[in-house]
Scaffold this motif. Structure first.
Motif, PDB file in Angstrom:
ATOM      1  N   LEU A  15       2.677  -1.895  12.910  1.00 35.27           N
ATOM      2  CA  LEU A  15       3.545  -1.849  11.749  1.00 35.27           C
ATOM      3  C   LEU A  15       3.362  -0.742  10.899  1.00 35.27           C
ATOM      4  O   LEU A  15       4.471  -0.432  10.384  1.00 35.27           O
ATOM      5  N   LEU A  16       2.343  -0.091  10.341  1.00 39.70           N
ATOM      6  CA  LEU A  16       2.081   0.806   9.683  1.00 39.70           C
ATOM      7  C   LEU A  16       3.127   2.268  10.082  1.00 39.70           C
ATOM      8  O   LEU A  16       3.579   2.692   9.372  1.00 39.70           O
ATOM      9  N   ALA A  17       2.831   2.469  11.383  1.00 38.06           N
ATOM     10  CA  ALA A  17       3.750   3.516  12.214  1.00 38.06           C
ATOM     11  C   ALA A  17       5.137   3.213  11.863  1.00 38.06           C
ATOM     12  O   ALA A  17       5.739   4.120  11.412  1.00 38.06           O
ATOM     13  N   ASP A  18       5.560   1.968  12.024  1.00 39.38           N
ATOM     14  CA  ASP A  18       7.002   1.669  12.026  1.00 39.38           C
ATOM     15  C   ASP A  18       7.420   1.765  10.589  1.00 39.38           C
ATOM     16  O   ASP A  18       8.539   2.349  10.342  1.00 39.38           O
ATOM     17  N   GLN A  19       6.646   1.126   9.754  1.00 36.84           N
ATOM     18  CA  GLN A  19       7.082   1.384   8.239  1.00 36.84           C
ATOM     19  C   GLN A  19       7.392   2.849   7.655  1.00 36.84           C
ATOM     20  O   GLN A  19       8.254   3.268   7.025  1.00 36.84           O
ATOM     21  N   LEU A  20       6.080   3.674   8.204  1.00 37.83           N
ATOM     22  CA  LEU A  20       6.281   5.212   7.832  1.00 37.83           C
ATOM     23  C   LEU A  20       7.382   5.900   8.310  1.00 37.83           C
ATOM     24  O   LEU A  20       8.177   6.440   7.553  1.00 37.83           O
ATOM     25  N   GLU A  21       8.014   5.329   9.452  1.00 40.90           N
ATOM     26  CA  GLU A  21       8.961   5.977  10.362  1.00 40.90           C
ATOM     27  C   GLU A  21      10.277   5.692   9.322  1.00 40.90           C
ATOM     28  O   GLU A  21      11.137   6.446   8.921  1.00 40.90           O
ATOM     29  N   ALA A  22      10.071   4.465   8.871  1.00 39.56           N
ATOM     30  CA  ALA A  22      11.303   3.658   8.173  1.00 39.56           C
ATOM     31  C   ALA A  22      11.614   4.443   6.911  1.00 39.56           C
ATOM     32  O   ALA A  22      12.662   4.620   6.394  1.00 39.56           O
ATOM     33  N   ARG A  23      10.542   4.964   6.279  1.00 44.72           N
ATOM     34  CA  ARG A  23      10.657   5.812   4.995  1.00 44.72           C
ATOM     35  C   ARG A  23      11.124   7.137   5.092  1.00 44.72           C
ATOM     36  O   ARG A  23      11.103   8.015   4.254  1.00 44.72           O
ATOM     37  N   ARG A  24      11.361   7.534   6.371  1.00 48.59           N
ATOM     38  CA  ARG A  24      11.445   9.113   6.583  1.00 48.59           C
ATOM     39  C   ARG A  24      13.035   9.155   6.499  1.00 48.59           C
ATOM     40  O   ARG A  24      13.747   9.247   7.373  1.00 48.59           O
ATOM     41  N   VAL A  25      13.607   9.432   5.275  1.00 46.59           N
ATOM     42  CA  VAL A  25      14.890   9.448   5.020  1.00 46.59           C
ATOM     43  C   VAL A  25      15.199  10.599   4.021  1.00 46.59           C
ATOM     44  O   VAL A  25      14.356  10.780   3.158  1.00 46.59           O
ATOM     45  N   VAL A  75       0.826  -1.042  -0.114  1.00 49.92           N
ATOM     46  CA  VAL A  75       0.139  -0.256  -0.107  1.00 49.92           C
ATOM     47  C   VAL A  75       0.934   1.289  -0.033  1.00 49.92           C
ATOM     48  O   VAL A  75       0.585   2.171  -0.647  1.00 49.92           O
ATOM     49  N   LEU A  76       1.884   1.109   0.706  1.00 48.28           N
ATOM     50  CA  LEU A  76       2.688   2.449   0.902  1.00 48.28           C
ATOM     51  C   LEU A  76       3.639   2.502  -0.434  1.00 48.28           C
ATOM     52  O   LEU A  76       3.496   3.971  -0.978  1.00 48.28           O
ATOM     53  N   ASP A  77       3.816   1.561  -1.183  1.00 49.36           N
ATOM     54  CA  ASP A  77       4.368   1.853  -2.494  1.00 49.36           C
ATOM     55  C   ASP A  77       3.499   2.332  -3.422  1.00 49.36           C
ATOM     56  O   ASP A  77       3.771   2.922  -4.468  1.00 49.36           O
ATOM     57  N   GLU A  78       2.242   1.926  -3.617  1.00 52.97           N
ATOM     58  CA  GLU A  78       1.188   2.469  -4.180  1.00 52.97           C
ATOM     59  C   GLU A  78       0.671   3.941  -4.118  1.00 52.97           C
ATOM     60  O   GLU A  78      -0.037   4.398  -4.918  1.00 52.97           O
ATOM     61  N   ASN A  79       1.122   4.225  -2.946  1.00 54.81           N
ATOM     62  CA  ASN A  79       0.442   5.633  -2.481  1.00 54.81           C
ATOM     63  C   ASN A  79       1.841   6.727  -2.054  1.00 54.81           C
ATOM     64  O   ASN A  79       1.727   7.032  -1.052  1.00 54.81           O
ATOM     65  N   PRO A  80       2.577   6.925  -3.021  1.00 50.19           N
ATOM     66  CA  PRO A  80       3.963   7.741  -2.679  1.00 50.19           C
ATOM     67  C   PRO A  80       3.419   9.040  -2.198  1.00 50.19           C
ATOM     68  O   PRO A  80       4.045   9.535  -1.250  1.00 50.19           O
ATOM     69  N   ASP A  81       2.493   9.795  -2.837  1.00 40.87           N
ATOM     70  CA  ASP A  81       2.346  10.937  -2.698  1.00 40.87           C
ATOM     71  C   ASP A  81       1.577  11.298  -1.232  1.00 40.87           C
ATOM     72  O   ASP A  81       2.179  11.964  -0.481  1.00 40.87           O
ATOM     73  N   GLU A  82       0.777  10.306  -0.898  1.00 44.83           N
ATOM     74  CA  GLU A  82       0.192  10.247   0.562  1.00 44.83           C
ATOM     75  C   GLU A  82       1.218  10.247   1.725  1.00 44.83           C
ATOM     76  O   GLU A  82       1.340  10.705   2.820  1.00 44.83           O
ATOM     77  N   GLY A 120       4.131  16.089   7.727  1.00 47.79           N
ATOM     78  CA  GLY A 120       3.487  16.710   8.819  1.00 47.79           C
ATOM     79  C   GLY A 120       1.644  16.437   8.697  1.00 47.79           C
ATOM     80  O   GLY A 120       1.180  16.956   9.612  1.00 47.79           O
ATOM     81  N   GLU A 121       1.287  15.938   7.632  1.00 46.80           N
ATOM     82  CA  GLU A 121      -0.249  15.684   7.511  1.00 46.80           C
ATOM     83  C   GLU A 121      -0.349  14.564   8.230  1.00 46.80           C
ATOM     84  O   GLU A 121      -0.835  13.305   7.421  1.00 46.80           O
ATOM     85  N   ASP A 122      -0.723  14.463   9.449  1.00 48.62           N
ATOM     86  CA  ASP A 122      -0.779  13.430  10.405  1.00 48.62           C
ATOM     87  C   ASP A 122      -1.912  12.366  10.133  1.00 48.62           C
ATOM     88  O   ASP A 122      -2.139  11.301  10.181  1.00 48.62           O
ATOM     89  N   LYS A 123      -3.083  13.330   9.680  1.00 44.75           N
ATOM     90  CA  LYS A 123      -4.280  12.698   9.535  1.00 44.75           C
ATOM     91  C   LYS A 123      -4.358  11.812   8.465  1.00 44.75           C
ATOM     92  O   LYS A 123      -5.207  10.922   8.223  1.00 44.75           O
ATOM     93  N   LEU A 124      -3.312  11.676   7.441  1.00 49.74           N
ATOM     94  CA  LEU A 124      -3.364  10.855   6.446  1.00 49.74           C
ATOM     95  C   LEU A 124      -3.014   9.167   6.703  1.00 49.74           C
ATOM     96  O   LEU A 124      -3.192   8.390   6.066  1.00 49.74           O
ATOM     97  N   ILE A 125      -2.557   9.033   8.068  1.00 49.52           N
ATOM     98  CA  ILE A 125      -2.412   7.649   8.688  1.00 49.52           C
ATOM     99  C   ILE A 125      -3.666   6.905   8.526  1.00 49.52           C
ATOM    100  O   ILE A 125      -3.787   5.606   8.064  1.00 49.52           O
ATOM    101  N   LYS A 126      -4.729   7.881   8.559  1.00 47.11           N
ATOM    102  CA  LYS A 126      -6.279   6.946   8.706  1.00 47.11           C
ATOM    103  C   LYS A 126      -6.585   6.745   7.229  1.00 47.11           C
ATOM    104  O   LYS A 126      -6.717   5.376   7.043  1.00 47.11           O
ATOM    105  N   PHE A 127      -6.275   7.518   6.118  1.00 46.27           N
ATOM    106  CA  PHE A 127      -6.352   7.071   4.747  1.00 46.27           C
ATOM    107  C   PHE A 127      -5.551   5.687   4.544  1.00 46.27           C
ATOM    108  O   PHE A 127      -6.012   4.916   3.936  1.00 46.27           O
ATOM    109  N   LEU A 128      -4.326   5.818   4.992  1.00 40.18           N
ATOM    110  CA  LEU A 128      -3.372   4.611   4.682  1.00 40.18           C
ATOM    111  C   LEU A 128      -4.036   3.103   5.490  1.00 40.18           C
ATOM    112  O   LEU A 128      -3.629   2.215   4.965  1.00 40.18           O
TER     113      LEU A 128
END
Ligand code: ADP
Ligand code: MG
Ligand code: ZN
Length: 484
Positions: A474-484, A432-439, A446-454
């Motif tokens: 797991l979602l929170a973890d993976q998002l953090e992992a993409r913060r580079v 899902v994260l791969d398919e929604n790079p913009d979100e 900083g758009e926290d509310k997008l975690i609901k969408f994901l």
């Protein structure tokens, strides 16, 4: 301008569900469906020279109601003749009680919409007999005397009620008590329970009793509330315009939603009440009263308190569950089948009622649902054990509601069990994260509310079956992992 407050007293006629009539051995039949004039005899037809005999069961039912309403039971009561002419009253009088009723000085606790409760005093409850029924067709009037002589309990409140909402609450509570006692079905559409409202208004702060009107023909509790509200407004307008309210009996016109004058009120003098010479004074021994008291079932208020104290339910949930006997029975059957009380309360007052509302079903029909209390208990347990998640449970409940069935078997057959395998969940998340790079980028910006969408996308990919808590982590973890 003077502000006015309503003053309301209710008179309730409840048929008592005895096997036979009040003063004869005729069967009590459903007067809306039985063939007319098939349950009659010389006594209930009022033939000359016949003698009435009091129905012991009717007296006991009356005592049950009196005790449930916290009334005093006088050591004796007496029947009296109330004389009036009506085509459905062949005797020319009704046997009722007047000076010495069966029960006096009680009270009923009403539950108000804001969660508060209040006591309404009960003046009296007395035994009497019902009249027959007239049906008007094409200029003819047909008389059916099946109902003549059916036991009635008239329950009269003090004028302690001060709004249409309170009148409604009183009616609901009284109806529930009668149903819990098993003495009346509460089916107003069949006329076995009839409310009459005495309404007046007075300037706020005064304790005078102004002229009242009495509203009849109230076919439902909703009509009672509407009729009372209408009459309050009408009378207030009369006084405000400098007029005076006339004492009258009003009928509630269901189609036009207005009250209409039926007749100018009779007074007690017109009825020429006198002690019924054919019946002895009825003595009620303290022993009899105690025997009846010991047989009383758990009543709505006590049940509500038990649900709160022993089961930990909120006052609101407990009140909703006990308001209809059938709902309380359903809840208790589900409880007996092992369901968690709070979860059951949530599902019943939430999803189950919502489904019933969609179908326009009354709550008292809950016992005939395809969704059995046992199935609901199992559903709740499956969620608590982590076998299925809440979202799936809601969907499954709709299926069970529509078709019935066994929750565990359905979970098995349809593969609805919750997915807790972290590698499976992680795979769905990264896809899902791969398919929604913009979100993902916006979330990381900083758009926290997008975690609901994901989160929604992931759950959708898992066809609703993911363990929401694990997915969230797991979602929170993976998002953090993409913060580079
Ligand atoms: P009746 O027997 O003529 O119907 P009652 O005096 O026994 O009249 O009262 C019947 C009901 O009307 C009771 O519930 C009583 O509280 C109520 N009531 C009496 N006077 C008033 C009033 N002025 N306004 C509102 N309700 C009233
Ligand atoms: Mg009256
Ligand atoms: Zn009879």
């Amino acid at each position: 301008m003077t502000a006015y407050e309503p003053v309301i007293g209710l008179e309730v006629h409840a048929e008592l569900e005895t096997a036979s009539k009040m003063f004869c051995a005729c069967e009590v039949v459903d007067s809306t469906s039985a063939r007319p004039n098939t349950a009659i005899c010389p006594v209930c037809l009022g033939m000359p020279g016949v003698l009435p005999v009091v129905n012991r069961q009717a007296v006991e039912y009356g005592l049950m109601v009196g005790l449930a309403l916290h009334c005093e039971i006088p050591a004796f009561n007496q029947f009296a003749r109330k004389s009036y002419f009506y085509p459905d009253l062949p005797k020319g009088y009704q046997i009722s009680q007047y000076e010495y009723p069966l029960a006096v000085n009680g009270w009923l606790e009403i539950d108000l919409p804001d969660g508060a409760s209040r006591q309404i005093r009960i003046r009296r409850a007395h035994l009497e007999e019902d009249t027959g029924k007239l049906t008007h067709v094409d200029g003819h009037s047909l008389v059916d005397l099946n109902r003549a002589g059916v036991p009635l309990l008239e329950i009269v409140s003090e004028a302690d009620i001060h709004s249409a909402e309170e009148a409604e609450a009183y009616a609901r509570k009284l109806r529930a008590i009668l149903q819990y006692l098993g003495v009346n079905s509460g089916d107003m559409s069949k006329g076995v329970l009839r409310f009459e409202a005495n309404v007046s208004v007075r300037p706020v702060g005064s304790d005078e009793l102004r002229t009242r009107t009495e509203i009849k023909n109230l076919n439902s509790i909703r009509s009672l509330a509407r009729g009372v509200a209408y009459e309050i407004e009408r009378q207030t307008a009369v006084w405000e315009s400098g007029g005076a309210v006339q004492q009258a009996t009003m009928g509630w016109d269901e189609t036009r939603q207005v009250t209409v004058v039926q007749r100018v009120k009779e007074s007690a003098d017109d009825y020429r009440y006198f002690p019924e010479p054919d019946l002895p004074v009825l003595e009620i021994s303290p022993e009899w009263v105690e025997t009846v008291r010991a047989q009383l079932p758990e009543l709505p208020d006590a049940k509500r308190d038990r649900y709160m104290n022993a089961l930990g339910l909120t006052r609101y949930d407990a009140s909703v569950l006990v308001a209809e006997r059938a709902v309380a029975e359903y809840f208790e059957a589900a409880l007996a089948a092992g369901g968690d009380p709070k979860q059951l309360a949530n599902y019943i007052t939430g999803d189950v009622f919502r489904q019933m509302n969609l179908e326009g079903r009354e709550r008292e029909e809950i016992g005939s649902l395809r969704l059995t209390p046992q199935a609901l208990a199992q559903l709740v347990t499956l969620v608590q054990q982590g076998t299925i998640n809440h979202g799936i449970a809601k969907r499954l409940l709709e299926t069970l509601y529509a078709e019935g069935g066994d929750p565990a078997a359905l979970v098995e057959q349809q593969g609805l069990a919750q997915v807790t395998d972290e590698s499976v969940l992680a795979g769905a998340i990264s896809a899902v994260l791969d398919e929604n790079p913009d979100e993902v980028a916006r979330y990381l910006a900083g758009e926290d509310k997008l975690i609901k969408f994901l989160m929604g996308k992931v759950m959708k990919a898992l066809r609703g079956k993911g363990d929401a808590q694990i997915v969230q982590r797991l979602l929170a973890d993976q998002l953090e992992a993409r913060r580079v």
